[in-house]
Design a protein around this motif. Sequence first.
Motif, PDB file in Angstrom:
ATOM      1  N   ALA A 185       0.901  -1.547   0.169  1.00 50.07           N
ATOM      2  CA  ALA A 185       0.107   0.041   0.094  1.00 50.07           C
ATOM      3  C   ALA A 185       0.802   1.259  -0.120  1.00 50.07           C
ATOM      4  N   ASP A 240       0.890   7.642  -0.716  1.00 43.75           N
ATOM      5  CA  ASP A 240       1.231   8.742  -1.298  1.00 43.75           C
ATOM      6  C   ASP A 240       1.319   9.947  -1.447  1.00 43.75           C
ATOM      7  N   LEU A 299      -8.158   6.546  -2.999  1.00 42.71           N
ATOM      8  CA  LEU A 299      -6.991   5.588  -2.087  1.00 42.71           C
ATOM      9  C   LEU A 299      -6.447   5.678  -0.852  1.00 42.71           C
ATOM     10  N   THR A 313      -8.163   3.937   1.353  1.00 41.31           N
ATOM     11  CA  THR A 313      -7.904   2.315   1.756  1.00 41.31           C
ATOM     12  C   THR A 313      -6.598   1.592   1.070  1.00 41.31           C
ATOM     13  N   PHE A 314      -6.291   1.897   0.657  1.00 38.16           N
ATOM     14  CA  PHE A 314      -5.106   1.188   0.012  1.00 38.16           C
ATOM     15  C   PHE A 314      -3.068   1.952   0.707  1.00 38.16           C
ATOM     16  N   ASP A 315      -3.533   2.605   1.437  1.00 37.46           N
ATOM     17  CA  ASP A 315      -2.890   3.357   2.597  1.00 37.46           C
ATOM     18  C   ASP A 315      -2.638   2.962   3.922  1.00 37.46           C
ATOM     19  N   ASP A 316      -1.837   2.016   4.584  1.00 35.89           N
ATOM     20  CA  ASP A 316      -1.813   1.334   5.386  1.00 35.89           C
ATOM     21  C   ASP A 316      -1.679   2.122   6.545  1.00 35.89           C
TER      22      ASP A 316
END
Length: 122
Positions: free
Chosen positions: A5, A8, A28, A30-33
Motif C-alpha cells: 500500500a 501517497d 486511495l 483504503t490502500f494506504d496502511d
Amino acid sequence: PKSPAGTDFCALESGDQYREDISRQRTLETFDDDNLIPAYGFGDARTTDKAVFSFALDRPCEGLEEVLKLYEDITPLVNLSGPTSFKPIIDQAIRIVRETGQFHVLIIIADGQVRESSLLAR
C-alpha cells in the motif's frame, strides 16, 4: 517494499480548483496502511523549477485531512511562478522511495502548463 500500500504523495501547485482535486484522492485511502502522506508544493516564486517545499516541514502529513488543512494554510502565502517543472517533485519521490524501501504512489496535481524540457531533464 515493506508494504504494497505504501504512501501517497500529493505534489501540488497552489490554486482554487486544486482543493477539490485533492479531496478526490480519498479513494486511495483504503490502500494506504500508515495514513502518512508526504505532501509537497512546487512551481512557486521561491522554489521556481528547481525545488519543492514540504507542506508539513519535512514530515509526512497525517492523513488527507491534514493535507487539505495545510494546503488551505499555505495557499494564501504562495506566489506562483513559471515555468512548471515536474523534475524536482519526481526527484523528491525517488529519494523517499530509496530511503523507505516502500511502494509509493506519486500524484501530481498541476495546471497542465509544464515546461517540456523538464520532462527530459535527468
